[in-house]
Scaffold this active site. Structure first.
Site, PDB file in Angstrom:
ATOM      1  N   HIS A 234      89.275  20.914  75.447  1.00 51.20           N
ATOM      2  CA  HIS A 234      88.466  20.898  76.679  1.00 51.20           C
ATOM      3  C   HIS A 234      88.345  19.531  77.340  1.00 51.20           C
ATOM      4  CE1 HIS A 234      85.272  19.415  74.010  1.00 51.20           C
ATOM      5  NE2 HIS A 234      84.706  18.943  75.096  1.00 51.20           N
TER       6      HIS A 234
HETATM    7  C1  UD1 Z   1      81.044  18.634  79.152  1.00 56.32           C
HETATM    8  C2  UD1 Z   1      80.811  17.164  78.799  1.00 56.32           C
HETATM    9  C3  UD1 Z   1      81.634  16.799  77.574  1.00 56.32           C
HETATM   10  C4  UD1 Z   1      81.372  17.753  76.425  1.00 56.32           C
HETATM   11  C5  UD1 Z   1      81.543  19.192  76.889  1.00 56.32           C
HETATM   12  C6  UD1 Z   1      81.116  20.125  75.784  1.00 56.32           C
HETATM   13  C7  UD1 Z   1      80.369  15.638  80.681  1.00 56.32           C
HETATM   14  C8  UD1 Z   1      80.938  14.600  81.546  1.00 56.32           C
HETATM   15  N1  UD1 Z   1      81.228  16.291  79.881  1.00 56.32           N
HETATM   16  O1  UD1 Z   1      82.403  18.772  79.494  1.00 56.32           O
HETATM   17  O2  UD1 Z   1      81.295  15.493  77.165  1.00 56.32           O
HETATM   18  O3  UD1 Z   1      82.279  17.485  75.405  1.00 56.32           O
HETATM   19  O4  UD1 Z   1      80.710  19.433  78.030  1.00 56.32           O
HETATM   20  O5  UD1 Z   1      81.639  21.394  75.953  1.00 56.32           O
HETATM   21  O6  UD1 Z   1      79.199  15.868  80.713  1.00 56.32           O
HETATM   22  N2  UD1 Z   1      82.324  25.879  83.163  1.00 56.32           N
HETATM   23  C9  UD1 Z   1      82.100  27.231  83.262  1.00 56.32           C
HETATM   24  N3  UD1 Z   1      80.986  27.734  82.657  1.00 56.32           N
HETATM   25  C10 UD1 Z   1      80.101  26.970  81.972  1.00 56.32           C
HETATM   26  C11 UD1 Z   1      80.347  25.585  81.890  1.00 56.32           C
HETATM   27  C12 UD1 Z   1      81.463  25.057  82.496  1.00 56.32           C
HETATM   28  O7  UD1 Z   1      82.868  27.969  83.870  1.00 56.32           O
HETATM   29  O8  UD1 Z   1      79.104  27.507  81.437  1.00 56.32           O
HETATM   30  C13 UD1 Z   1      83.562  25.332  83.791  1.00 56.32           C
HETATM   31  C14 UD1 Z   1      83.387  24.957  85.250  1.00 56.32           C
HETATM   32  O9  UD1 Z   1      84.586  25.229  85.916  1.00 56.32           O
HETATM   33  C15 UD1 Z   1      83.190  23.461  85.184  1.00 56.32           C
HETATM   34  C16 UD1 Z   1      84.061  23.073  83.991  1.00 56.32           C
HETATM   35  O10 UD1 Z   1      83.942  24.146  83.089  1.00 56.32           O
HETATM   36  O11 UD1 Z   1      83.570  22.788  86.351  1.00 56.32           O
HETATM   37  C17 UD1 Z   1      83.681  21.776  83.328  1.00 56.32           C
HETATM   38  O12 UD1 Z   1      82.303  21.782  82.956  1.00 56.32           O
HETATM   39  P1  UD1 Z   1      81.492  20.404  82.796  1.00 56.32           P
HETATM   40  O13 UD1 Z   1      80.151  20.681  82.252  1.00 56.32           O
HETATM   41  O14 UD1 Z   1      81.586  19.625  84.053  1.00 56.32           O
HETATM   42  O15 UD1 Z   1      82.365  19.594  81.775  1.00 56.32           O
HETATM   43  P2  UD1 Z   1      82.893  20.006  80.340  1.00 56.32           P
HETATM   44  O16 UD1 Z   1      84.360  19.936  80.362  1.00 56.32           O
HETATM   45  O17 UD1 Z   1      82.257  21.264  79.918  1.00 56.32           O
HETATM   46  N1  UDP Z   2      81.585  25.251  69.271  1.00 54.64           N
HETATM   47  C1  UDP Z   2      81.185  26.571  69.260  1.00 54.64           C
HETATM   48  N2  UDP Z   2      82.018  27.504  69.819  1.00 54.64           N
HETATM   49  C2  UDP Z   2      83.231  27.180  70.359  1.00 54.64           C
HETATM   50  C3  UDP Z   2      83.622  25.813  70.363  1.00 54.64           C
HETATM   51  C4  UDP Z   2      82.772  24.876  69.825  1.00 54.64           C
HETATM   52  O1  UDP Z   2      80.109  26.900  68.766  1.00 54.64           O
HETATM   53  O2  UDP Z   2      83.928  28.074  70.837  1.00 54.64           O
HETATM   54  C5  UDP Z   2      80.694  24.240  68.680  1.00 54.64           C
HETATM   55  C6  UDP Z   2      81.354  23.401  67.624  1.00 54.64           C
HETATM   56  O3  UDP Z   2      81.282  24.031  66.367  1.00 54.64           O
HETATM   57  C7  UDP Z   2      80.561  22.111  67.707  1.00 54.64           C
HETATM   58  C8  UDP Z   2      80.210  22.016  69.166  1.00 54.64           C
HETATM   59  O4  UDP Z   2      80.337  23.337  69.693  1.00 54.64           O
HETATM   60  O5  UDP Z   2      79.354  22.191  66.962  1.00 54.64           O
HETATM   61  C9  UDP Z   2      81.159  21.089  69.848  1.00 54.64           C
HETATM   62  O6  UDP Z   2      81.079  21.253  71.217  1.00 54.64           O
HETATM   63  P1  UDP Z   2      82.271  20.920  72.209  1.00 54.64           P
HETATM   64  O7  UDP Z   2      83.554  20.977  71.506  1.00 54.64           O
HETATM   65  O8  UDP Z   2      82.090  21.801  73.382  1.00 54.64           O
HETATM   66  O9  UDP Z   2      81.910  19.442  72.693  1.00 54.64           O
HETATM   67  P2  UDP Z   2      82.027  17.975  72.070  1.00 54.64           P
HETATM   68  O10 UDP Z   2      81.534  17.999  70.674  1.00 54.64           O
HETATM   69  O11 UDP Z   2      83.448  17.571  72.196  1.00 54.64           O
HETATM   70  O12 UDP Z   2      81.179  17.159  72.978  1.00 54.64           O
END
Ligand code: UD1
Ligand code: UDP
Length: 396
Positions: A234
């Site tokens: 991601h």
């Molecule tokens: C965010 C965090 C990242 C973290 C990740 C955990 C920032 C800058 N990034 O990244 O550090 O590792 O969360 O998962 O804060 N979207 C959906 N539904 C949702 C959420 C997101 O469709 O419920 C899609 C949208 O298209 C959105 C994209 O995912 O634009 C990215 O979501 P965003 O929260 O901006 O960043 P993450 O990649 O999720």
């Molecule tokens: N996780 C989860 N379901 C998923 C992917 C991740 O429950 O499908 C959990 C994972 O076990 C960990 C946390 O989400 O505890 C990590 O989140 P993510 O990978 O979204 O973000 P990051 O840790 O890179 O910020």
């Protein structure tokens, strides 16, 4: 004789400290479970927690599922900020959080990790002189193109209490000028920095048993007697660059050919969108035709633990997942050029590959030949959350 109210009795009545916790992204919701659990089981008479969800993540399987299965109280506020550019999201959160802080007047604001929700809450609180408690402080990838690196550095420098999961994190803060001696009362100008272990290690220990009892995902995917690879992707550096994204999937296609293992990939919504828009239709068709690569919906945490515990190997760009791989002594290919969790690489349990097909395949081969040995104690003893609560009670 008149009966007087006892002044002694009144002075024993303890007032609770009100703390306001801001969460928004999936991993923060999971991390918050550890503190909420410690508050309700051990600090209920000393701390009152107000939960604010920024709404950064909003799909059921990115948010609601974790409240339900991990027993986290329903948020008192949801700002429903949703998706957008960094500036749009952060600005909307900043303004919404400030309004709530002015109304609630908490003693401290608790933030987790390094997302846009983290930085918005730190800035909102610090500017109106509310102490910030940063959990997962001190981590550095030393790569400022990563949006999280900016968020974590800025959040640390606005914090009054910094809770650091690892020794490497302590060393980073020391180099940035943080003093490591502890003051009776911490302030933003004289913060207290604690090495306390990782709240995610608390959670993994706590929920692993529940996962054994409740998760049905292995049976649902017919994985009980099969060696499989668990993969998550991601990071923006992987999803938003078509070359990187295709290179990773090329590696997964080659990996299933070489090993005949299935790849289970719970797909972040960001990645699902980018596969459709950035990968060329022929490559998408090739991917769909490979039944051994299974793209599934984002998993709940109990299912995720079951997948991690039973995987033969983990391939990920997630911060949380690379650590959980270590907790369960699973070899891990890290789809990044750097990591802030340097310990897992130093221990030989994980290899950094970036998004390069050949490097991913070679790392997988090396790791599959190893017996992984780990020492999870480098992430604490599973009691980080209660240590943090205790320090919030005394230091602010
Ligand atoms: C965010 C965090 C990242 C973290 C990740 C955990 C920032 C800058 N990034 O990244 O550090 O590792 O969360 O998962 O804060 N979207 C959906 N539904 C949702 C959420 C997101 O469709 O419920 C899609 C949208 O298209 C959105 C994209 O995912 O634009 C990215 O979501 P965003 O929260 O901006 O960043 P993450 O990649 O999720
Ligand atoms: N996780 C989860 N379901 C998923 C992917 C991740 O429950 O499908 C959990 C994972 O076990 C960990 C946390 O989400 O505890 C990590 O989140 P993510 O990978 O979204 O973000 P990051 O840790 O890179 O910020």
């Amino acid at each position: 004789m008149a009966i007087l109210a006892s002044p002694m009795k009144a002075s024993y009545k303890m007032t609770k400290k009100k703390i306001l916790t801001v969460i928004g992204a999936r991993p923060q919701i999971i991390k918050a479970a550890a503190l909420s659990r410690a508050i309700s089981s051990q600090f209920n008479d000393q701390l009152e927690e107000i939960l604010v969800h920024t709404g950064q993540h909003y799909d059921n399987n990115m948010s609601a599922v974790f409240f339900e299965e991990l027993g986290i109280p329903k948020p008192h506020y949801n700002l429903a900020v949703g998706s957008g550019s960094h500036g749009q999201m952060t600005a909307a959160m900043l303004s919404g959080i400030e309004t709530i802080l002015i109304k609630e007047k908490p003693c401290a604001v608790v933030i987790y990790g390094d997302t846009n929700s983290t930085i918005a809450a730190a800035l909102a609180a610090a500017k109106i002189h509310i102490p910030v408690v940063h959990i997962e402080a001190g981590l550095r990838s030393f790569h400022k193109a990563m949006p999280e690196e900016i968020n974590r550095i800025a959040a640390d420098h606005m914090s009054t209490l910094l809770f650091v999961p690892t020794q490497a994190g302590i060393a980073n803060l020391s180099k940035e000028g943080f003093e490591l001696n502890h003051k009776t009362k911490a302030t933003i100008d004289a913060p207290n920095v604690y090495h306390c272990g990782d709240v995610m290690y608390d959670n993994t220990l706590y929920f692993a048993q529940l996962s054994d009892q409740k998760s049905r995902i292995l049976a649902a995917l017919e994985l009980q007697h099969t060696a499989f690879v668990l993969c998550t992707i991601h990071r923006d550096s992987n999803t938003d660059d078509p070359v990187a994204l295709e290179s990773i999937f090329r590696a997964l296609l080659a990996l299933v050919e070489q090993t005949n293992m299935r790849v289970i990939l719970p797909l972040h919504p960001r990645t699902r969108g980018k596969i459709q828009t950035l990968l060329n239709p022929d490559f998408q068709a090739k991917l769909s035709a490979e039944s051994r690569i299974q793209l599934i919906e984002p998993a709940g945490f109990l299912d995720m633990i079951a997948l991690e515990k039973n995987a033969r190997m983990i391939v990920t760009d997630s911060g949380g997942v690379q650590k959980e791989a270590y907790f369960f002594a699973k070899p891990c290919v890290i789809l990044r050029e750097q990591t802030e969790w340097v310990e897992v690489v130093q221990a030989g349990a994980a290899i950094l590959t970036g998004a390069h097909t050949e490097k991913i395949l070679s790392a997988a081969q090396q790791l599959l030949a190893l017996e992984i040995e780990t020492d999870p104690a480098i992430f604490g003893d599973g009691n980080a959350a209660s240590f943090i609560c205790q320090k919030i009670c005394t230091d602010i």
